[in-house]
Motif scaffolding. Sequence first.
Motif, PDB file in Angstrom:
ATOM      1  N   ALA A  33       0.839  -1.194   0.000  1.00 24.48           N
ATOM      2  CA  ALA A  33       0.000   0.000   0.000  1.00 24.48           C
ATOM      3  C   ALA A  33       0.876   1.247   0.000  1.00 24.48           C
ATOM      4  O   ALA A  33       1.906   1.299   0.686  1.00 24.48           O
ATOM      5  CB  ALA A  33      -0.909   0.006   1.216  1.00 24.48           C
ATOM      6  N   ILE A  34       0.467   2.247  -0.792  1.00 23.64           N
ATOM      7  CA  ILE A  34       1.188   3.511  -0.840  1.00 23.64           C
ATOM      8  C   ILE A  34       0.195   4.664  -0.817  1.00 23.64           C
ATOM      9  O   ILE A  34      -0.944   4.533  -1.248  1.00 23.64           O
ATOM     10  CB  ILE A  34       2.075   3.639  -2.099  1.00 23.64           C
ATOM     11  N   GLU A  35       0.641   5.802  -0.297  1.00 26.79           N
ATOM     12  CA  GLU A  35      -0.104   7.048  -0.419  1.00 26.79           C
ATOM     13  C   GLU A  35       0.443   7.786  -1.629  1.00 26.79           C
ATOM     14  O   GLU A  35       1.669   7.890  -1.796  1.00 26.79           O
ATOM     15  CB  GLU A  35       0.044   7.896   0.848  1.00 26.79           C
ATOM     16  N   ALA A  36      -0.452   8.305  -2.478  1.00 26.92           N
ATOM     17  CA  ALA A  36       0.015   8.934  -3.708  1.00 26.92           C
ATOM     18  C   ALA A  36      -1.062   9.807  -4.312  1.00 26.92           C
ATOM     19  O   ALA A  36      -2.264   9.537  -4.167  1.00 26.92           O
ATOM     20  CB  ALA A  36       0.446   7.862  -4.713  1.00 26.92           C
ATOM     21  N   GLN A  46       1.403  10.821  -9.041  1.00 31.92           N
ATOM     22  CA  GLN A  46       2.331   9.853  -8.468  1.00 31.92           C
ATOM     23  C   GLN A  46       1.898   8.424  -8.748  1.00 31.92           C
ATOM     24  O   GLN A  46       2.740   7.524  -8.868  1.00 31.92           O
ATOM     25  CB  GLN A  46       2.451  10.082  -6.964  1.00 31.92           C
ATOM     26  N   ILE A  47       0.587   8.191  -8.865  1.00 33.48           N
ATOM     27  CA  ILE A  47       0.096   6.847  -9.158  1.00 33.48           C
ATOM     28  C   ILE A  47       0.595   6.388 -10.522  1.00 33.48           C
ATOM     29  O   ILE A  47       0.940   5.219 -10.715  1.00 33.48           O
ATOM     30  CB  ILE A  47      -1.444   6.810  -9.079  1.00 33.48           C
ATOM     31  N   ARG A  90       0.596  -5.893 -10.150  1.00 38.85           N
ATOM     32  CA  ARG A  90      -0.509  -5.147 -10.731  1.00 38.85           C
ATOM     33  C   ARG A  90      -0.949  -4.076  -9.724  1.00 38.85           C
ATOM     34  O   ARG A  90      -1.131  -4.375  -8.538  1.00 38.85           O
ATOM     35  CB  ARG A  90      -1.687  -6.061 -11.062  1.00 38.85           C
ATOM     36  N   LEU A  91      -1.114  -2.854 -10.210  1.00 44.17           N
ATOM     37  CA  LEU A  91      -1.486  -1.732  -9.336  1.00 44.17           C
ATOM     38  C   LEU A  91      -2.977  -1.434  -9.472  1.00 44.17           C
ATOM     39  O   LEU A  91      -3.529  -1.434 -10.580  1.00 44.17           O
ATOM     40  CB  LEU A  91      -0.667  -0.500  -9.698  1.00 44.17           C
ATOM     41  N   PHE A  92      -3.604  -1.128  -8.330  1.00 45.56           N
ATOM     42  CA  PHE A  92      -5.034  -0.806  -8.284  1.00 45.56           C
ATOM     43  C   PHE A  92      -5.207   0.500  -7.495  1.00 45.56           C
ATOM     44  O   PHE A  92      -4.979   0.532  -6.284  1.00 45.56           O
ATOM     45  CB  PHE A  92      -5.814  -1.934  -7.614  1.00 45.56           C
ATOM     46  N   PRO A  93      -5.572   1.587  -8.187  1.00 46.83           N
ATOM     47  CA  PRO A  93      -5.754   2.874  -7.497  1.00 46.83           C
ATOM     48  C   PRO A  93      -6.878   2.803  -6.466  1.00 46.83           C
ATOM     49  O   PRO A  93      -7.841   2.039  -6.613  1.00 46.83           O
ATOM     50  CB  PRO A  93      -6.119   3.834  -8.642  1.00 46.83           C
TER      51      PRO A  93
END
Length: 280
Positions: free
Chosen positions: A136-139, A143-144, A200-203
């Motif tokens: 998990a990241i804050e963005a 930035q995403i 795989r990234l999921f906003p």
Amino acid sequence: MFGVLVAGCREDGAVPESQVAARVNGEDVSVHQVQAVLARQPRLLATAGEASAQRVLEALIDQEVASQAAREQGLASDPLVIQSKHATERELLARAHHDRIAAKAGGSTSDEIDRYYDSRPGLFAQRRLYVLQETAIEASDAQIKEAKAIALRSRGADELVRALKEAGFRPASRQFVQAAEDLPMVLLEPLASAEPGQSRLFPQAGGARIFTIIYAHAAPVDRRTAAPAITEFLLAERKRQLVADEMKRLRQAAQVSYGGTFARSAASAPLAGPSASVPR
């Protein structure tokens, strides 16, 4: 048990003597009430066996004693009690209507089951058991995009976390094991086409979650084995759609007027779905 079990509705008129389970200060608790509670509490019957009926009866007697005391104190006319009774009646009637509409749903054909099976390879023919790392990241939105590029070019969870830190992110990671059918479809479909080491990234609001496949074990399910679960799912979907269509029809036909602050926000507020839970 008191407070967990819900007593059946009081019956108008005398209860046949053969159907009286207990009599509390002249008020009958019927066998039907005991059976109704047992029908709603199948686990109780499974764990307590023959003693379950007696346990239910004792709980109903406790409820009847408390109910009689409440009536003697005039609580039956308390505004909060009246409001709660009306809300419960409204909820029960709405649920009964939904159940009657849903009961019209028909079964699935063999062709429908085949089509569903073939359209979800990640759930069936190409099903896998996953060991995943969630990061998990804050963005911000900008930035995403950068994080997505990092996720796509990284090979493995360690490389992903290292690259995110070098780019100024503060990743928080955890690993877990999950079968394909336990993953949300929004996650399963992209992950089903990925190989171990890929991400795989999921906003999401305020950032993103990145899922990296650590290990994936093939565990296919054939059509015959999957058929009962598919049949149950398709039936549930038919029921849900029938109720949704009926609620849409009823709302369109109903004359609804909003008051006070609700009138100002009604135009932009989404309609509650047929399964929405309304707090009381």
